[in-house]
Each structure stands twice: as C-alpha cells, then as structure tokens.
Design a protein around this motif. Sequence first.
Motif, PDB file in Angstrom:
ATOM      1  N   THR A  79       2.455   9.408  34.022  1.00  0.00           N
ATOM      2  CA  THR A  79       1.503   8.965  33.362  1.00  0.00           C
ATOM      3  C   THR A  79       1.591   7.219  33.848  1.00  0.00           C
ATOM      4  OG1 THR A  79       0.002  11.040  31.964  1.00  0.00           O
ATOM      5  CG2 THR A  79      -0.612   8.947  31.682  1.00  0.00           C
ATOM      6  N   LYS A 120      -7.297   7.817  25.869  1.00  0.00           N
ATOM      7  CA  LYS A 120      -7.016   8.866  26.169  1.00  0.00           C
ATOM      8  C   LYS A 120      -7.791  10.288  25.616  1.00  0.00           C
ATOM      9  CE  LYS A 120      -3.011  12.480  26.046  1.00  0.00           C
ATOM     10  NZ  LYS A 120      -1.997  13.162  25.731  1.00  0.00           N
ATOM     11  N   GLY A 161      -3.896   2.540  22.680  1.00  0.00           N
ATOM     12  CA  GLY A 161      -3.876   2.378  21.078  1.00  0.00           C
ATOM     13  C   GLY A 161      -2.473   2.756  20.557  1.00  0.00           C
ATOM     14  N   MET A 198       3.570  10.643  21.648  1.00  0.00           N
ATOM     15  CA  MET A 198       5.333  10.107  21.431  1.00  0.00           C
ATOM     16  C   MET A 198       5.268   8.344  21.017  1.00  0.00           C
ATOM     17  SD  MET A 198       6.512  11.796  24.738  1.00  0.00           S
ATOM     18  CE  MET A 198       4.984  11.876  25.909  1.00  0.00           C
ATOM     19  N   GLY A 199       3.873   8.336  21.732  1.00  0.00           N
ATOM     20  CA  GLY A 199       3.505   6.403  21.377  1.00  0.00           C
ATOM     21  C   GLY A 199       4.642   5.925  22.139  1.00  0.00           C
ATOM     22  N   VAL A 200       5.020   6.659  22.772  1.00  0.00           N
ATOM     23  CA  VAL A 200       6.192   5.228  24.003  1.00  0.00           C
ATOM     24  C   VAL A 200       4.919   5.106  25.406  1.00  0.00           C
ATOM     25  CG1 VAL A 200       8.331   6.903  23.344  1.00  0.00           C
ATOM     26  CG2 VAL A 200       6.189   7.565  25.098  1.00  0.00           C
ATOM     27  N   LEU A 201       4.244   5.368  25.447  1.00  0.00           N
ATOM     28  CA  LEU A 201       3.014   4.605  26.631  1.00  0.00           C
ATOM     29  C   LEU A 201       3.280   3.674  27.216  1.00  0.00           C
ATOM     30  CD1 LEU A 201       1.061   6.359  29.278  1.00  0.00           C
ATOM     31  CD2 LEU A 201       0.505   4.751  28.341  1.00  0.00           C
ATOM     32  N   THR A 251       1.386  16.632  34.636  1.00  0.00           N
ATOM     33  CA  THR A 251       2.217  15.187  34.427  1.00  0.00           C
ATOM     34  C   THR A 251       2.172  14.795  33.347  1.00  0.00           C
ATOM     35  OG1 THR A 251       0.262  14.381  36.362  1.00  0.00           O
ATOM     36  CG2 THR A 251       1.696  12.516  34.999  1.00  0.00           C
ATOM     37  N   CYS A 275      -6.833   1.141  27.979  1.00  0.00           N
ATOM     38  CA  CYS A 275      -6.648   2.245  27.991  1.00  0.00           C
ATOM     39  C   CYS A 275      -6.808   3.629  26.725  1.00  0.00           C
ATOM     40  CB  CYS A 275      -4.836   2.452  28.069  1.00  0.00           C
ATOM     41  SG  CYS A 275      -4.296   1.804  29.196  1.00  0.00           S
ATOM     42  N   VAL A 313      -6.870   8.659  33.010  1.00  0.00           N
ATOM     43  CA  VAL A 313      -6.515   9.546  33.568  1.00  0.00           C
ATOM     44  C   VAL A 313      -6.128  10.762  32.821  1.00  0.00           C
ATOM     45  CG1 VAL A 313      -4.261  10.402  34.678  1.00  0.00           C
ATOM     46  CG2 VAL A 313      -4.623   7.717  33.732  1.00  0.00           C
ATOM     47  N   SER A 343      -1.515   8.644  21.188  1.00  0.00           N
ATOM     48  CA  SER A 343      -2.285   9.750  21.155  1.00  0.00           C
ATOM     49  C   SER A 343      -2.241  10.609  20.170  1.00  0.00           C
ATOM     50  CB  SER A 343      -2.040  10.696  22.666  1.00  0.00           C
ATOM     51  OG  SER A 343      -1.208  10.906  22.684  1.00  0.00           O
ATOM     52  N   ASP A 370      -7.219   5.243  19.763  1.00  0.00           N
ATOM     53  CA  ASP A 370      -7.306   4.497  20.679  1.00  0.00           C
ATOM     54  C   ASP A 370      -9.112   4.074  20.489  1.00  0.00           C
ATOM     55  OD1 ASP A 370      -5.530   5.307  22.074  1.00  0.00           O
ATOM     56  OD2 ASP A 370      -6.573   6.262  23.524  1.00  0.00           O
TER      57      ASP A 370
HETATM   58  C1  LIG Z   1      -4.942  16.309  32.751  1.00  0.00           C
HETATM   59  C2  LIG Z   1      -2.944  15.642  31.698  1.00  0.00           C
HETATM   60  C3  LIG Z   1      -2.435  16.790  31.735  1.00  0.00           C
HETATM   61  C4  LIG Z   1      -1.409  17.001  30.860  1.00  0.00           C
HETATM   62  N1  LIG Z   1       0.357  17.940  31.513  1.00  0.00           N
HETATM   63  C5  LIG Z   1       0.112  17.617  30.508  1.00  0.00           C
HETATM   64  C6  LIG Z   1       2.172  18.475  30.549  1.00  0.00           C
HETATM   65  O1  LIG Z   1       1.781  19.684  31.286  1.00  0.00           O
HETATM   66  N2  LIG Z   1       2.708  17.667  29.843  1.00  0.00           N
HETATM   67  C7  LIG Z   1       2.981  16.961  29.114  1.00  0.00           C
HETATM   68  O2  LIG Z   1       4.273  16.663  28.666  1.00  0.00           O
HETATM   69  N3  LIG Z   1       2.151  15.987  29.088  1.00  0.00           N
HETATM   70  C8  LIG Z   1       0.444  16.035  29.615  1.00  0.00           C
HETATM   71  N4  LIG Z   1      -0.300  15.618  29.821  1.00  0.00           N
HETATM   72  C9  LIG Z   1       0.299  14.536  29.026  1.00  0.00           C
HETATM   73  C10 LIG Z   1       0.150  13.171  29.594  1.00  0.00           C
HETATM   74  O3  LIG Z   1       1.640  12.598  30.187  1.00  0.00           O
HETATM   75  C11 LIG Z   1       0.455  11.584  28.462  1.00  0.00           C
HETATM   76  O4  LIG Z   1      -1.192  10.630  28.589  1.00  0.00           O
HETATM   77  C12 LIG Z   1       1.436  11.047  28.156  1.00  0.00           C
HETATM   78  O5  LIG Z   1       2.130  12.195  28.332  1.00  0.00           O
HETATM   79  C13 LIG Z   1       1.415  10.159  27.244  1.00  0.00           C
HETATM   80  O6  LIG Z   1       2.081  10.434  26.110  1.00  0.00           O
HETATM   81  P1  LIG Z   1       1.313  10.166  24.507  1.00  0.00           P
HETATM   82  O7  LIG Z   1      -0.462  11.281  24.911  1.00  0.00           O
HETATM   83  O8  LIG Z   1       2.237  11.226  23.750  1.00  0.00           O
HETATM   84  O9  LIG Z   1       0.426   8.853  24.662  1.00  0.00           O
HETATM   85  P2  LIG Z   1       0.707   8.301  23.638  1.00  0.00           P
HETATM   86  O10 LIG Z   1       2.090   6.982  23.757  1.00  0.00           O
HETATM   87  O11 LIG Z   1       0.816   8.869  22.571  1.00  0.00           O
HETATM   88  O12 LIG Z   1      -0.261   6.734  23.747  1.00  0.00           O
HETATM   89  C14 LIG Z   1      -0.120   6.289  23.404  1.00  0.00           C
HETATM   90  C15 LIG Z   1      -1.143   5.237  24.349  1.00  0.00           C
HETATM   91  O13 LIG Z   1      -1.258   5.681  25.384  1.00  0.00           O
HETATM   92  C16 LIG Z   1      -2.407   5.519  25.892  1.00  0.00           C
HETATM   93  N5  LIG Z   1      -2.919   7.000  27.230  1.00  0.00           N
HETATM   94  C17 LIG Z   1      -1.686   8.048  26.966  1.00  0.00           C
HETATM   95  N6  LIG Z   1      -2.531   8.539  27.422  1.00  0.00           N
HETATM   96  C18 LIG Z   1      -3.349   8.242  28.023  1.00  0.00           C
HETATM   97  C19 LIG Z   1      -3.838   8.489  29.041  1.00  0.00           C
HETATM   98  N7  LIG Z   1      -4.113   9.851  30.079  1.00  0.00           N
HETATM   99  N8  LIG Z   1      -4.403   7.780  30.065  1.00  0.00           N
HETATM  100  C20 LIG Z   1      -5.157   6.949  28.945  1.00  0.00           C
HETATM  101  N9  LIG Z   1      -4.339   6.003  28.280  1.00  0.00           N
HETATM  102  C21 LIG Z   1      -3.528   6.687  27.935  1.00  0.00           C
HETATM  103  C22 LIG Z   1      -3.266   5.447  25.373  1.00  0.00           C
HETATM  104  O14 LIG Z   1      -4.040   3.836  24.687  1.00  0.00           O
HETATM  105  C23 LIG Z   1      -2.812   5.842  24.108  1.00  0.00           C
HETATM  106  O15 LIG Z   1      -3.359   5.572  22.484  1.00  0.00           O
HETATM  107  C24 LIG Z   1      -1.435  15.639  30.773  1.00  0.00           C
HETATM  108  C25 LIG Z   1      -1.894  14.508  30.502  1.00  0.00           C
HETATM  109  C26 LIG Z   1      -3.230  14.763  31.147  1.00  0.00           C
HETATM  110  C27 LIG Z   1      -4.452  13.820  31.329  1.00  0.00           C
END
Ligand SMILES: Cc1cc2nc3c(=O)[nH]c(=O)nc-3n(C[C@H](O)[C@H](O)[C@H](O)COP(=O)(O)OP(=O)(O)OC[C@H]3O[C@@H](n4cnc5c(N)ncnc54)[C@H](O)[C@@H]3O)c2cc1C
Length: 260
Positions: A98, A8, A117, A125-128, A93, A6, A62, A120, A38
């Motif tokens: 997500t 981002k 990763g 957040m590191g929670v995904l 989202t 995955c 995504v 991001s 990532d």
């Molecule tokens: C088009 C778009 C619009 C968004 N709009 C908002 C918004 O309005 N409000 C909001 O709070 N968030 C928004 N987001 C953020 C999205 O929801 C984040 O991807 C999600 O919240 C994960 O949080 P993080 O980025 O802190 O990921 P973390 O938890 O820090 O990510 C850890 C790991 O998860 C994986 N990961 C994270 N995101 C993705 C991804 N999209 N696709 C594949 N792998 C992924 C990667 O491996 C990453 O290293 C948006 C994202 C996209 C792509």
Amino acid sequence: MKIVVCVKHVPDASADRVFADDLTVDREGTDGLLSELDEYAVEQALRLAEAGDDVEVVVLTVGPDDATAAIKRALQMGVGSGVHVLDDALHGTDVLGTSTVLAAAVTKAGADLVVCGMSSTDGAMGVLPAMLAERLGWPGATYAGRLEVADGHATIVREDDTARLTVEVDLPAVVSVTDQSGEARYPSMKGILAAKKKPVQTWDLDDLGLDPADVGLGAAWAHVVGAEPRPDRGAGQVVEDRDGSGAGAVLEFLAAGRYA
Ligand SMILES: Cc1cc2nc3c(=O)[nH]c(=O)nc-3n(C[C@H](O)[C@H](O)[C@H](O)COP(=O)(O)OP(=O)(O)OC[C@H]3O[C@@H](n4cnc5c(N)ncnc54)[C@H](O)[C@@H]3O)c2cc1C
C-alpha cells in the motif's frame, strides 16, 4: 501549495467483520465508511486551505470499488478533487504494498504536503505515514496534535502525558495527525451538492508504472493464517458479602487472574 490527504475506506467497526476464503477482509460484504480518524486529516488540510492563498487539496485512496465512498465523504467536507487507485491486482496488498502504491500516486499527483490520519480504524498499524515518507524520501512527522505550515516548513506538536515535542520539517513532507488536532467538520448541504460535480480520477497500476507482481496477496509480507469469532464471554463470578469477607474474595479473584 498542493496538499494530498490519504484516506482509507474501512469496514464499519460496529458491524461484524467478514472474512473471504483467502482470509482477507471481505470488504464488499461489509458496510464501509471513511476511516473516522482520517476525517481529522481532511479537516487539517481544509483549515490550511482556508488560511492560505492558492492551496489545492486532493484526496487519495487505494482500495476496491466501494472505496469511492471515502473519497465522496472528503469531497463533501470540502476537498477539491479525488484520486482513486483501483486495480484487481491490489487484492490482499499489505502495508508495504500500500505504501508503494501511495508513494507512486503522490509522485504522479505532485504534492508539497501529504496529510494522513494517525491510524486506520481497521488495520490500525499507524505505520503507513512513516513508510510513505521513507518511500518518497521525504521527512515524516507523525502523530501531530497540532499542525502549522509556513515558509516551506511544517511544524507539528506531539504531546503525551509526560512531554510536548515540537518537530519542524522541510516541505515536501508527510504528516499524520491525531484526533487531538481539531474537531472534524460535518459536510454541509451545500458541500454535499457541490461534491457531485467535483472531479475524481481513477488510476490503475499501469498508470503508476507499477508491476502487479510487487503488490497483492502474493507479494504481501504478512499473511493471515486463521480467523475465528471471539468466544462468548462466560458468566461472571458473583461475590456475596454476608460476613465481611467480600473484599478479600474480590482481591483473591483479581490476584488469581493477575488483573492488578
Ligand atoms: C483492497 C484492500 C485489500 C487489503 N487487503 C489486505 C490484506 O489482505 N492483508 C493486509 O495485511 N492488509 C490488507 N489491506 C490493508 C492495507 O494494506 C492497509 O491499507 C495498509 O496495510 C495500511 O495499514 P493500516 O490500515 O493499519 O494503516 P495505518 O498505518 O494504521 O494508517 C495510517 C494512515 O495511512 C493512510 N492509509 C492507510 N491505508 C490507506 C489506503 N488504503 N489508502 C489511502 N490511505 C491509507 C490513512 O491516512 C491512515 O489514517 C488491504 C487494503 C485494501 C484497500
């Protein structure tokens, strides 16, 4: 074994962050790139593929149209194919949505191991990865400084200043890896050329059997209520030490600002 990585697509951290009117990040108004952390996830998946027979690596993201750049970079590094989940309804989202979308995409793609990763470089957040594991009903092992896979298990080593933790999980599992896991490779010229011919599938919410009402800004649990530029830093305070009182003045300054 099939490994889904995955990744981002994130705004370039060195550029100014631009917000749209609805206070979501304006991803199209900012240059983006594969989240640097990532690249370590891609690297670990590629190392597993190089070490084992019959290992397929798929990159999954995504994100909006330009998120395809993150897929391209992973393909150039050596990943075999890509999946891009793209749907207008995904705008805004949050992490809950997500992780729902990624879980559905991982289920459709089929995987023995998902590598993420550690965080991001934008949301950070590191929670995904943990949420994704929970949604899939699979074990999750996060913040791996080292990752090994053998005999249907993934073993990670997580290390900090005080302890080393070894965690073993049964596959299928979700793992997140840190920047300590091993230097990520640069795409070679051969890799860049080969990437042009690698398959990338695009799936929308319909393909994943998801209801648009469950994702997007309307379904998000977190809402940004304001964003403004950070105020300029004021001029620093100069302490002149002409009579030996400088150290005391610096100490007072630190104590007043509670910088200790
Ligand atoms: C088009 C778009 C619009 C968004 N709009 C908002 C918004 O309005 N409000 C909001 O709070 N968030 C928004 N987001 C953020 C999205 O929801 C984040 O991807 C999600 O919240 C994960 O949080 P993080 O980025 O802190 O990921 P973390 O938890 O820090 O990510 C850890 C790991 O998860 C994986 N990961 C994270 N995101 C993705 C991804 N999209 N696709 C594949 N792998 C992924 C990667 O491996 C990453 O290293 C948006 C994202 C996209 C792509």
